[in-house]
Design a protein around this motif. Structure first.
Motif, PDB file in Angstrom:
ATOM      1  N   GLN A 159       1.910  11.659  -2.516  1.00  0.00           N
ATOM      2  CA  GLN A 159       1.842  10.219  -2.269  1.00  0.00           C
ATOM      3  C   GLN A 159       3.218   9.710  -1.897  1.00  0.00           C
ATOM      4  O   GLN A 159       4.234  10.197  -2.428  1.00  0.00           O
ATOM      5  CB  GLN A 159       1.350   9.499  -3.528  1.00  0.00           C
ATOM      6  N   ASP A 184       0.811  -1.220   0.000  1.00  0.00           N
ATOM      7  CA  ASP A 184       0.000   0.000   0.000  1.00  0.00           C
ATOM      8  C   ASP A 184       0.842   1.266   0.000  1.00  0.00           C
ATOM      9  O   ASP A 184       1.806   1.378   0.764  1.00  0.00           O
ATOM     10  CB  ASP A 184      -0.912   0.038   1.232  1.00  0.00           C
ATOM     11  N   TYR A 185       0.430   2.217  -0.804  1.00  0.00           N
ATOM     12  CA  TYR A 185       0.954   3.566  -0.748  1.00  0.00           C
ATOM     13  C   TYR A 185       0.022   4.426   0.113  1.00  0.00           C
ATOM     14  O   TYR A 185      -1.117   4.058   0.379  1.00  0.00           O
ATOM     15  CB  TYR A 185       1.042   4.170  -2.150  1.00  0.00           C
ATOM     16  N   TYR A 232       5.538   6.073  -0.050  1.00  0.00           N
ATOM     17  CA  TYR A 232       5.561   4.693   0.443  1.00  0.00           C
ATOM     18  C   TYR A 232       6.317   4.601   1.775  1.00  0.00           C
ATOM     19  O   TYR A 232       5.858   3.929   2.699  1.00  0.00           O
ATOM     20  CB  TYR A 232       6.215   3.771  -0.583  1.00  0.00           C
ATOM     21  N   GLY A 253      -3.767   2.459   0.083  1.00  0.00           N
ATOM     22  CA  GLY A 253      -4.155   1.637  -1.047  1.00  0.00           C
ATOM     23  C   GLY A 253      -5.262   0.659  -0.703  1.00  0.00           C
ATOM     24  O   GLY A 253      -5.237   0.031   0.334  1.00  0.00           O
ATOM     25  N   ASP A 254      -6.239   0.567  -1.574  1.00  0.00           N
ATOM     26  CA  ASP A 254      -7.346  -0.363  -1.377  1.00  0.00           C
ATOM     27  C   ASP A 254      -7.570  -1.131  -2.663  1.00  0.00           C
ATOM     28  O   ASP A 254      -8.697  -1.224  -3.142  1.00  0.00           O
ATOM     29  CB  ASP A 254      -8.603   0.402  -0.964  1.00  0.00           C
ATOM     30  N   GLY A 258      -6.072   2.838  -5.408  1.00  0.00           N
ATOM     31  CA  GLY A 258      -5.522   3.041  -4.088  1.00  0.00           C
ATOM     32  C   GLY A 258      -4.059   3.431  -4.085  1.00  0.00           C
ATOM     33  O   GLY A 258      -3.559   3.985  -3.116  1.00  0.00           O
ATOM     34  N   ASN A 259      -3.350   3.159  -5.145  1.00  0.00           N
ATOM     35  CA  ASN A 259      -1.910   3.397  -5.171  1.00  0.00           C
ATOM     36  C   ASN A 259      -1.455   4.323  -6.286  1.00  0.00           C
ATOM     37  O   ASN A 259      -0.256   4.387  -6.574  1.00  0.00           O
ATOM     38  CB  ASN A 259      -1.166   2.063  -5.273  1.00  0.00           C
ATOM     39  N   THR A 260      -2.381   5.016  -6.926  1.00  0.00           N
ATOM     40  CA  THR A 260      -1.999   5.969  -7.963  1.00  0.00           C
ATOM     41  C   THR A 260      -2.783   7.253  -7.786  1.00  0.00           C
ATOM     42  O   THR A 260      -3.738   7.315  -7.014  1.00  0.00           O
ATOM     43  CB  THR A 260      -2.267   5.425  -9.375  1.00  0.00           C
ATOM     44  N   THR A 310      -1.684   8.172   0.318  1.00  0.00           N
ATOM     45  CA  THR A 310      -2.008   9.276  -0.587  1.00  0.00           C
ATOM     46  C   THR A 310      -2.845  10.319   0.142  1.00  0.00           C
ATOM     47  O   THR A 310      -3.722   9.970   0.932  1.00  0.00           O
ATOM     48  CB  THR A 310      -2.800   8.762  -1.807  1.00  0.00           C
ATOM     49  N   ILE A 365     -10.833   3.320  -4.496  1.00  0.00           N
ATOM     50  CA  ILE A 365     -10.333   4.458  -3.717  1.00  0.00           C
ATOM     51  C   ILE A 365     -11.407   4.754  -2.687  1.00  0.00           C
ATOM     52  O   ILE A 365     -12.498   5.213  -3.037  1.00  0.00           O
ATOM     53  CB  ILE A 365     -10.098   5.705  -4.593  1.00  0.00           C
ATOM     54  N   GLN A 395      -4.202   1.057 -10.362  1.00  0.00           N
ATOM     55  CA  GLN A 395      -5.017   0.770  -9.191  1.00  0.00           C
ATOM     56  C   GLN A 395      -5.234   2.034  -8.372  1.00  0.00           C
ATOM     57  O   GLN A 395      -4.280   2.672  -7.931  1.00  0.00           O
ATOM     58  CB  GLN A 395      -4.340  -0.278  -8.316  1.00  0.00           C
TER      59      GLN A 395
END
Lengths: 108, 114
Positions: free
Chosen positions: A49, A31-32, A51, A91-92, B99-101, A34, A96, B97
């Motif tokens: 965003q 997961d990131y 990590y 991240g999901d 959740g990560n972009t 954001t 989102i 995706q």
């Protein structure tokens, strides 16, 4: 269900640095993190965003500790125009999912 | 680039009427999303799509339908409008995706059902 917890609201003054902390205890390895900003009557806008460690752009900085269970959005020298709702997301997969966000009110 | 475009910007519907909220993006993004936002609340995911021909339910899908026949377009259909569907609707897209972009949002459609 949103996977993050953040303060409902915050007040600050113009020229101050504002730090908004978000808790995400169950963040997954991939997961990131954001952050989005939303002004009244507008769609959310991507801010930053990351990590791990620290990410900085022209708008904000994002600090992420080694365990990644929390993160802090830092807004340097805020102005009245930074009054907005700030959302922290992790991240999901394909979705989102937004939580309740933090309503930031900047005072003159 | 126009980004994500939603039409109409405002609409008043009578109870029981139907309508389609249009959303188109010119960024060639695979992922698209529909949200509703009630006054003073956060965004709730209605439906999302990971590519043309593929759609899936979000958090609050009841009373809505979607289709994704092209990469660019992701219309949201309300079949029997109810007062509970009074809200602001946002469409969004992302290249990967969600959740990560980074996702890009439209300016919203303000819908009132009377």
């Amino acid at each position: 269900l949103a996977k993050t917890t953040q303060p409902i609201s915050m007040d600050s003054y113009e020229g101050q640095e504002v730090n908004i902390t978000c808790s995400h205890n169950n963040i997954a390895t991939n997961d990131y993190i954001t952050w989005y900003q939303q002004f009244p009557s507008q769609g959310p806008r991507f801010i930053i965003q990351g990590y791990k460690t620290k990410v900085t752009n022209e708008v904000a900085s994002l600090f992420i500790p080694a365990d990644r269970k929390s993160s802090t959005l830092s807004l340097p020298r805020v102005s009245l125009s930074d009054t907005a709702v700030y959302y922290c997301l992790v991240g999901d997969a394909d979705k989102i999912i937004f939580g309740k966000g933090t309503r930031l009110h900047i005072l003159p | 680039n126009a980004g994500v475009t939603q039409t109409p910007k405002f609409r008043i519907l009578k109870i029981g009427q139907s309508m389609t909220l249009q959303c188109t993006q010119d960024m060639n993004h695979n992922y698209m999303y529909w949200y509703r936002q009630d006054p003073g609340m956060g965004l709730k995911l209605i439906y999302y799509s990971v590519g043309a021909g593929i759609t899936d339910k979000g958090e609050v899908p009841n009373g809505y339908n979607v289709s994704r026949s092209t990469t660019e377009d992701f219309p949201l259909r309300l079949e029997l409008a109810a007062p509970s569907q009074t809200s602001v609707y946002f469409c969004a897209s992302s290249w990967g995706q969600g959740g990560n972009t980074e996702a890009f949002f439209g300016q919203g459609t303000r819908l009132t059902v009377v």
